[in-house]
Write a protein that holds these residues in place. Sequence first.
Motif, PDB file in Angstrom:
ATOM      1  N   GLY B 379       2.325   1.345  -2.817  1.00 37.57           N
ATOM      2  CA  GLY B 379       2.441   0.329  -3.862  1.00 37.57           C
ATOM      3  C   GLY B 379       3.457   0.724  -4.919  1.00 37.57           C
ATOM      4  N   ALA B 380       3.444   1.993  -5.307  1.00 41.08           N
ATOM      5  CA  ALA B 380       4.393   2.458  -6.324  1.00 41.08           C
ATOM      6  C   ALA B 380       5.815   2.461  -5.784  1.00 41.08           C
ATOM      7  CB  ALA B 380       4.017   3.860  -6.803  1.00 41.08           C
ATOM      8  N   MET B 381       5.962   2.624  -4.480  1.00 40.42           N
ATOM      9  CA  MET B 381       7.297   2.567  -3.896  1.00 40.42           C
ATOM     10  C   MET B 381       7.811   1.137  -3.829  1.00 40.42           C
ATOM     11  SD  MET B 381       8.380   5.557  -3.384  1.00 40.42           S
ATOM     12  CE  MET B 381       9.867   5.106  -2.506  1.00 40.42           C
ATOM     13  N   PHE B 382       6.884   0.192  -3.779  1.00 40.17           N
ATOM     14  CA  PHE B 382       7.308  -1.206  -3.700  1.00 40.17           C
ATOM     15  C   PHE B 382       7.442  -1.850  -5.085  1.00 40.17           C
ATOM     16  CE2 PHE B 382       5.258  -1.882   0.758  1.00 40.17           C
ATOM     17  CZ  PHE B 382       6.241  -1.081   1.309  1.00 40.17           C
ATOM     18  N   ALA B 383       6.630  -1.388  -6.015  1.00 35.22           N
ATOM     19  CA  ALA B 383       6.603  -2.024  -7.333  1.00 35.22           C
ATOM     20  C   ALA B 383       7.947  -1.854  -8.039  1.00 35.22           C
ATOM     21  CB  ALA B 383       5.490  -1.429  -8.176  1.00 35.22           C
ATOM     22  N   ARG B 384       8.322  -2.871  -8.803  1.00 37.25           N
ATOM     23  CA  ARG B 384       9.601  -2.810  -9.499  1.00 37.25           C
ATOM     24  C   ARG B 384       9.445  -2.434 -10.968  1.00 37.25           C
ATOM     25  NH1 ARG B 384      11.502  -8.619  -7.564  1.00 37.25           N
ATOM     26  NH2 ARG B 384       9.307  -8.922  -7.980  1.00 37.25           N
ATOM     27  N   SER B 385       8.233  -2.406 -11.433  1.00 35.12           N
ATOM     28  CA  SER B 385       8.009  -2.092 -12.846  1.00 35.12           C
ATOM     29  C   SER B 385       6.584  -1.577 -12.998  1.00 35.12           C
ATOM     30  CB  SER B 385       8.182  -3.352 -13.688  1.00 35.12           C
ATOM     31  OG  SER B 385       7.213  -4.310 -13.306  1.00 35.12           O
ATOM     32  N   PHE B 386       6.297  -1.050 -14.176  1.00 33.48           N
ATOM     33  CA  PHE B 386       4.940  -0.579 -14.420  1.00 33.48           C
ATOM     34  C   PHE B 386       3.955  -1.747 -14.433  1.00 33.48           C
ATOM     35  CE2 PHE B 386       7.017   3.313 -15.678  1.00 33.48           C
ATOM     36  CZ  PHE B 386       6.128   4.257 -15.188  1.00 33.48           C
ATOM     37  N   LYS B 387       4.461  -2.916 -14.779  1.00 27.02           N
ATOM     38  CA  LYS B 387       3.603  -4.105 -14.753  1.00 27.02           C
ATOM     39  C   LYS B 387       3.152  -4.373 -13.312  1.00 27.02           C
ATOM     40  CE  LYS B 387       3.818  -8.960 -16.133  1.00 27.02           C
ATOM     41  NZ  LYS B 387       4.710 -10.019 -16.605  1.00 27.02           N
ATOM     42  N   GLU B 388       4.098  -4.332 -12.409  1.00 31.59           N
ATOM     43  CA  GLU B 388       3.731  -4.542 -11.001  1.00 31.59           C
ATOM     44  C   GLU B 388       2.865  -3.401 -10.490  1.00 31.59           C
ATOM     45  OE1 GLU B 388       7.378  -7.264  -9.202  1.00 31.59           O
ATOM     46  OE2 GLU B 388       7.050  -5.250  -8.424  1.00 31.59           O
ATOM     47  N   LEU B 389       3.145  -2.199 -10.969  1.00 31.31           N
ATOM     48  CA  LEU B 389       2.337  -1.057 -10.535  1.00 31.31           C
ATOM     49  C   LEU B 389       0.885  -1.234 -10.965  1.00 31.31           C
ATOM     50  CD1 LEU B 389       2.145   1.758  -9.265  1.00 31.31           C
ATOM     51  CD2 LEU B 389       2.639   2.709 -11.504  1.00 31.31           C
ATOM     52  N   THR B 390       0.686  -1.756 -12.160  1.00 33.65           N
ATOM     53  CA  THR B 390      -0.682  -2.003 -12.622  1.00 33.65           C
ATOM     54  C   THR B 390      -1.391  -2.961 -11.678  1.00 33.65           C
ATOM     55  OG1 THR B 390       0.060  -1.716 -14.896  1.00 33.65           O
ATOM     56  CG2 THR B 390      -2.053  -2.798 -14.582  1.00 33.65           C
ATOM     57  N   PHE B 391      -0.680  -4.004 -11.288  1.00 35.86           N
ATOM     58  CA  PHE B 391      -1.259  -4.954 -10.335  1.00 35.86           C
ATOM     59  C   PHE B 391      -1.603  -4.244  -9.028  1.00 35.86           C
ATOM     60  CE2 PHE B 391      -0.606  -7.877  -6.765  1.00 35.86           C
ATOM     61  CZ  PHE B 391      -1.552  -8.845  -7.070  1.00 35.86           C
ATOM     62  N   VAL B 392      -0.703  -3.388  -8.597  1.00 32.02           N
ATOM     63  CA  VAL B 392      -0.912  -2.673  -7.333  1.00 32.02           C
ATOM     64  C   VAL B 392      -2.154  -1.778  -7.418  1.00 32.02           C
ATOM     65  CG1 VAL B 392       0.011  -0.824  -5.886  1.00 32.02           C
ATOM     66  CG2 VAL B 392       1.469  -2.719  -6.535  1.00 32.02           C
ATOM     67  N   THR B 393      -2.235  -0.995  -8.477  1.00 33.58           N
ATOM     68  CA  THR B 393      -3.347  -0.052  -8.564  1.00 33.58           C
ATOM     69  C   THR B 393      -4.684  -0.779  -8.706  1.00 33.58           C
ATOM     70  OG1 THR B 393      -2.869   0.192 -10.911  1.00 33.58           O
ATOM     71  CG2 THR B 393      -2.049   1.899  -9.469  1.00 33.58           C
ATOM     72  N   VAL B 394      -4.662  -1.876  -9.441  1.00 33.59           N
ATOM     73  CA  VAL B 394      -5.908  -2.647  -9.560  1.00 33.59           C
ATOM     74  C   VAL B 394      -6.294  -3.230  -8.203  1.00 33.59           C
ATOM     75  CG1 VAL B 394      -6.923  -4.728 -10.549  1.00 33.59           C
ATOM     76  CG2 VAL B 394      -5.648  -3.173 -12.001  1.00 33.59           C
ATOM     77  N   THR B 395      -5.304  -3.746  -7.484  1.00 34.97           N
ATOM     78  CA  THR B 395      -5.586  -4.313  -6.159  1.00 34.97           C
ATOM     79  C   THR B 395      -6.131  -3.237  -5.224  1.00 34.97           C
ATOM     80  OG1 THR B 395      -3.769  -5.862  -6.479  1.00 34.97           O
ATOM     81  CG2 THR B 395      -4.575  -5.588  -4.227  1.00 34.97           C
ATOM     82  N   VAL B 396      -5.475  -2.096  -5.227  1.00 34.21           N
ATOM     83  CA  VAL B 396      -5.934  -0.990  -4.375  1.00 34.21           C
ATOM     84  C   VAL B 396      -7.365  -0.615  -4.725  1.00 34.21           C
ATOM     85  CG1 VAL B 396      -5.631   1.486  -3.969  1.00 34.21           C
ATOM     86  CG2 VAL B 396      -3.656  -0.027  -3.926  1.00 34.21           C
ATOM     87  N   SER B 397      -7.599  -0.490  -6.009  1.00 38.25           N
ATOM     88  CA  SER B 397      -8.926  -0.073  -6.458  1.00 38.25           C
ATOM     89  C   SER B 397      -9.993  -1.083  -6.056  1.00 38.25           C
ATOM     90  CB  SER B 397      -8.901   0.113  -7.976  1.00 38.25           C
ATOM     91  OG  SER B 397     -10.171   0.433  -8.425  1.00 38.25           O
ATOM     92  N   VAL B 398      -9.703  -2.360  -6.301  1.00 40.78           N
ATOM     93  CA  VAL B 398     -10.698  -3.388  -5.995  1.00 40.78           C
ATOM     94  C   VAL B 398     -10.960  -3.453  -4.492  1.00 40.78           C
ATOM     95  CG1 VAL B 398     -11.099  -5.888  -5.968  1.00 40.78           C
ATOM     96  CG2 VAL B 398     -10.246  -4.783  -8.035  1.00 40.78           C
ATOM     97  N   PHE B 399      -9.871  -3.441  -3.717  1.00 33.78           N
ATOM     98  CA  PHE B 399     -10.046  -3.565  -2.268  1.00 33.78           C
ATOM     99  C   PHE B 399     -10.811  -2.375  -1.692  1.00 33.78           C
ATOM    100  CE2 PHE B 399      -8.683  -2.618   2.058  1.00 33.78           C
ATOM    101  CZ  PHE B 399      -9.023  -3.811   2.693  1.00 33.78           C
ATOM    102  N   LEU B 400     -10.367  -1.184  -2.040  1.00 30.52           N
ATOM    103  CA  LEU B 400     -11.019  -0.002  -1.464  1.00 30.52           C
ATOM    104  C   LEU B 400     -12.454   0.153  -1.973  1.00 30.52           C
ATOM    105  CD1 LEU B 400      -8.124   2.598  -1.368  1.00 30.52           C
ATOM    106  CD2 LEU B 400      -9.266   1.522   0.558  1.00 30.52           C
ATOM    107  N   THR B 401     -12.643  -0.150  -3.255  1.00 30.76           N
ATOM    108  CA  THR B 401     -14.000  -0.054  -3.793  1.00 30.76           C
ATOM    109  C   THR B 401     -14.919  -1.026  -3.070  1.00 30.76           C
ATOM    110  OG1 THR B 401     -13.122   0.578  -5.949  1.00 30.76           O
ATOM    111  CG2 THR B 401     -15.385  -0.177  -5.890  1.00 30.76           C
TER     112      THR B 401
END
Lengths: 321, 654
Positions: B379-401
């Motif tokens: 996700g961090a390799m794909f994200a273009r900004s910290f804003k997108e990274l936040t979306f990525v990490t939240v998505t990862v967290s929600v999905f895996l949780t």
Amino acid sequence: MIRVSGLRKTYGDFAAVVDSSFEVETGEIFGVVGPNGAGKTTTLKMLAGLIEPTAGTAEVAGFDAEDPAMRHRLGFLPEESPLYEDMTPTSYLTFFADLYDVPRGVAKSRIAETLDRLDLEYRDRRIGDMSKGMKRKVAIARSLINDPDVLIYDEPASGLDPLTTNSVLEFTRELRDDDKTVIFSAHNLYHVESVCDRIIIMNEGRIIARGTVEEIRDEYGETTYHVFSDIDLPETEPTSDDRHRAVVDSMGEVETLQDAAADAGGSVVDIRTHEPSLEELFLDLTGRQMAGPRTAAATKPVGDKGVDTAADTAGEPEESP
Amino acid sequence: MSLRTRLRRIWRIARWEVSLGSTSLDRQTLLAGVALLLLAGGIAGAGLALGVDGLSPTQDIYRVGIDDDSPYYNVVADHAALSPQEPDREKLETGELDLIVAPAGNSGTVSLTVGGDDGEGVVEAGALGQSTVSVAHAPTEKGTAALTSFRAAVQGYNDRLMALEPNRTAAYPVSVRLQYRPQSSPTGARGGGSSETDAGSDDGTDTEGGDGAADDGSDGSNGGSDNDQSTDDDTNDGSTGDANLDVDDERDDPDVDNDDDSLLDGLLSGGNSQGSPAEISPPFPFSSLVLAFVFLVPMNFIIQAYGGTILNERINRRGELLLVAPIQRLDIVAGKTLPYLLAAVVAITGISLGVGGGLLSVAAVLPIALAFLASTFVGAMFARSFKELTFVTVTVSVFLTTYVFVPAIFTNVTPIALISPLTLVVMELQGEAVGLGGYVFATAPFFLGSTILFLLGVGVYREEDMFTQKPVPLKFLDAIDARLRGPKSVAVASALTIPFVFIGELLAIAALYVMPIEITVPLILVTIAAIEEVAKSIHIYAGIESDRFDRSIKTALLLGGLSGLGFFVGEKFTAIAQIVGLPELVLGQATLTPAGVTPATTLALFLGPLVLHTVTAAISALGARKDFRWYLVAMLAATLVHAAYNFAVVSAYV
């Protein structure tokens, strides 16, 4: 030291670099100039092994550019070299020395020596608190941490004040004395002219001229003659000192003007020759380039010398990457 | 480059990463943090030292008139919200008192029955041993609330006394113990000790009767001394049994884990299943909730930091200098990941020890941590900004949780729970055995998926991709394309999608299995067909779009055939589902059997999936050679063909 043959980089239909070929000798400072988007940085990054060429080969210090072993022999200074601002120059350089397997003792003395040469005083200050010029010097020191044979400097003096710029240029010249091979890219053609032994001029991905500045001037530049007369002639225009000036391209035309002035009852009072600067040559050469489609399809290999225009290559058969 | 050299460089980068992280916090921030911690600790310590505890916004809010010698005096005095005062009926009317308890009775266990019309402000008697008391409250809302609080205070007081009573049978004449039995499992790995019982009725409920001494509560502590009158009645028929005390039975019963080794044991018992009837609580999956919380919360902090450091390398081309150093990309990523992986391992180990788990718990949660890190890395390799990274990490967290948490709720209910490694932790804490097959089933998709995600990310950890600002979908396609070489690599890529397909399909099963089977089966067959068709064709589309492969029909058919073959081979690994008995479920049969999991009884059935996968992948590839829109249309067609095949097989064999 560096051999580049048929180097090409395309992104889909866009050709960033088209069939570049050149060689750089040991101890030479080799300039790469061109307008924005000419393909200079892409070429340098292919040499540094950062970008995989679509076609062609690049050999640096006897290694293929993509061979990780080559990187031990290379120092690379990108146009933008953001540093880790929470580190000090010493810790930053020590880390890179570690990565290049430089023994700790050697690294310590090399760091001190290089920073001395670059006249960087604040070695234990946080990099983030340093000026742009000092940061650039840290980046230059990093490029030398492994004592490389080849240095690739992309806009090393970009955005620096005149004093620091001169310091960097002088340092680059000193590298030649150390038998380092330097590829030097800059927008400021004065920098290039003052530092480089040979240059290539790139435009729209292709090399459009190469050689020493003198060779390029001889080949592509035109010596002009400024003829001043004390009488108004159809070919002249008045100057601020009550004289009249005409610019002609040959001595034959000068003689014609002399005859015309005499016929009109006057005379030619001064004749001056003008050699074009690299900047004028650059503008002239890149201005000549016709805005043809810059695609991988509209290209052909470039010879050793000569101006290759898109118009020249229009209609060439498509080449596969 | 030797392995030793590579490991040394990885270690250097890891150390550097740690030092970068530690220096990014300036001293002032660190000092402020330490000062705040000290201040908070000091306040708490001072409070404890001064005995300031039990502070409450309702402290002494209700004023109760009561004599010092009343047996209810301690009830009132001990309760935070009640404040004992001199009893005076006039003060009740003027509002200076909220409640009056009178007259006083003798000491001992108290029991209160309050009746009457609250609206008139006076209630009738309660019973206290042989005494009765009258409780009156002010004719206000506060007075009514004071009465409610007083009732609760009496109940709590009595409960505390009962808990201190050495004669358990007297204190709790009726004792109940519930045993929850898992659904049948062919492996016997599930349920473990809990399935064994020496008593209990058909519904799994084992009720141990008492002597009925509490019928009126009048025997108080004296009644409790009469142990011989207690009963042991497994059938709950109320008949009198022998003198054997149930309490003693429970202490000796190996099925009952009375071990109080860890702080969280009580929380992790999955509801209170034994004790007095009042103490019995339903089997809410509290243990899974707590586990999900304690294991997954630290992961969220770790991936935030990890995602930040990866994206930092991409901001302003900061990581370019590492790329030009004599280090392989994989080693750079390994070095940057290592500190966060170690932090996760330390956290997991600490938490496992804290909840009373062991090596299995660590081994079970480790792949979850890897999945968190791998997903965040990509996700961090794909994200273009910290804003997108936040979306990525939240998505990862929600999905895996969700993926690890929801199935773990059903640890003792269904084999589907084993798709979550967290279930293994619950099982270990419950003392249930976990076989190697179960472990592999639960963790293999995580290990494989994490490895593939890391490789995918490493593929774009290069100058050309790291520093460009392409949209995320294009970067995703680039990442896939970076891993392709020739047509054969398409087959390998298809096989490598299996962990993700497996996870997706199992998640679909877990999400849908509670629905009526006649609805779920058709729905899930189409869903699974779509998942598999995407997995078989997305890399073909990526390769064609990047001009790695030409757009001829011949090439498309070749790539489709190879993709189908690779997927077919990889799919055989899903046979691991057999180990835990998932196909025993009707839904499992519907979803896994048609894809060729079960050893084929006929050659046709064996080859069916192969033909299916090659044909449908070829359909998608034919669309991919045109453009994205055609690719979607072709993939939809392939999905329909696939779903039709699934329906046919399910209809024939299930």
